[in-house]
Design an enzyme around this catalytic site. Structure first.
Site, mmCIF file in Angstrom:
data_model
loop_
_atom_site.group_PDB
_atom_site.id
_atom_site.type_symbol
_atom_site.label_atom_id
_atom_site.label_comp_id
_atom_site.label_asym_id
_atom_site.label_seq_id
_atom_site.Cartn_x
_atom_site.Cartn_y
_atom_site.Cartn_z
ATOM 1 N N CYS A 150 0.841 -1.201 0.000
ATOM 2 C CA CYS A 150 0.000 0.000 0.000
ATOM 3 C C CYS A 150 0.876 1.251 0.000
ATOM 4 O O CYS A 150 0.585 2.221 -0.695
ATOM 5 C CB CYS A 150 -0.924 0.011 1.213
ATOM 6 S SG CYS A 150 -2.337 -1.110 1.098
ATOM 7 N N ASN A 175 0.039 -16.026 -5.227
ATOM 8 C CA ASN A 175 0.032 -16.913 -4.064
ATOM 9 C C ASN A 175 -1.046 -16.436 -3.098
ATOM 10 O O ASN A 175 -1.197 -15.244 -2.878
ATOM 11 C CB ASN A 175 1.394 -16.882 -3.370
ATOM 12 C CG ASN A 175 2.520 -17.297 -4.299
ATOM 13 O OD1 ASN A 175 2.379 -18.215 -5.093
ATOM 14 N ND2 ASN A 175 3.639 -16.615 -4.219
ATOM 15 N N GLY A 232 2.166 -19.907 -0.153
ATOM 16 C CA GLY A 232 3.431 -19.180 -0.247
ATOM 17 C C GLY A 232 3.302 -17.674 -0.199
ATOM 18 O O GLY A 232 4.263 -16.964 -0.487
ATOM 19 N N HIS A 266 -0.941 -9.642 -5.038
ATOM 20 C CA HIS A 266 0.080 -9.315 -6.028
ATOM 21 C C HIS A 266 0.242 -10.481 -6.982
ATOM 22 O O HIS A 266 0.123 -11.636 -6.603
ATOM 23 C CB HIS A 266 1.411 -8.921 -5.389
ATOM 24 C CG HIS A 266 1.980 -9.901 -4.425
ATOM 25 N ND1 HIS A 266 1.449 -10.113 -3.157
ATOM 26 C CD2 HIS A 266 3.039 -10.735 -4.530
ATOM 27 C CE1 HIS A 266 2.177 -11.018 -2.523
ATOM 28 N NE2 HIS A 266 3.147 -11.433 -3.341
ATOM 29 N N HIS A 284 2.887 -12.155 -9.608
ATOM 30 C CA HIS A 284 4.283 -12.224 -10.025
ATOM 31 C C HIS A 284 4.318 -12.448 -11.536
ATOM 32 O O HIS A 284 3.670 -13.368 -12.030
ATOM 33 C CB HIS A 284 4.996 -13.409 -9.360
ATOM 34 C CG HIS A 284 5.063 -13.340 -7.885
ATOM 35 N ND1 HIS A 284 6.190 -12.940 -7.210
ATOM 36 C CD2 HIS A 284 4.139 -13.646 -6.930
ATOM 37 C CE1 HIS A 284 5.972 -13.001 -5.909
ATOM 38 N NE2 HIS A 284 4.724 -13.426 -5.714
#
Length: 116
Positions: free
Chosen positions: A8, A89, A95, A102, A104
Site C-alpha cells: 500500500c 500466491n 506461499g 500481487h 508475479h
C-alpha cells in the site's frame, strides 16, 4: 489502504520505488528478491489481502486490469515472444508472504514445472 502494508505504501508513493507500470488502479515494480531475470510484482492500488478477497469484493473488473497490465509489461520487457509466467500466491500454504494481492510476472529464462 492498510497503513501497515508495504505494498500500500508503494502504491500511494509514501515508499519510493521505481515503477515499471502505473495506472489509476494498478502499479507494478521489480521484485527485490527476483526468482528470474525478469520478476515484476503487479498490485492493485487498493488493498485486498489476496485474490479471493478481491473476487468476493464486487470489484472483479480489477482482476482484468491486473492481467491486462501484466500482458502490457511482458510486451514492454520483450517476454511475449519467448513466454512468461503469472503467479498469485494465496495464504500461508500458497506461499503468500505479503498480505496484499500481487501477481508475479516471471520470465527471461525457461521456467520448470511443477513449481515449488
Amino acid at each position: 489502504m492498510d497503513a501497515d502494508c508495504i505494498f500500500c505504501k508503494i502504491a500511494n508513493r509514501s515508499i519510493p520505488a521505481p515503477l515499471v507500470f502505473e495506472s489509476p488502479d494498478v502499479v507494478a515494480f521489480q521484485d527485490i528478491n527476483p526468482q528470474a531475470p525478469q520478476h515484476v510484482l503487479i498490485i492493485p492500488r487498493e488493498h485486498y489481502a489476496n485474490v479471493g478477497e478481491l473476487a468476493r469484493s464486487g470489484q472483479q473488473a480489477l482482476l482484468g486490469k491486473i492481467l491486462s497490465a501484466a500482458t502490457e509489461i511482458a510486451t514492454k520487457l520483450g517476454l511475449d515472444a519467448s513466454g512468461y509466467r503469472l503467479v498469485t500466491n494465496t495464504g500461508k500454504d500458497g506461499g503468500q508472504t505479503v498480505k496484499h494481492l500481487h501477481v508475479h510476472l516471471l520470465g527471461g529464462r525457461p521456467l520448470g514445472w511443477p513449481p515449488g
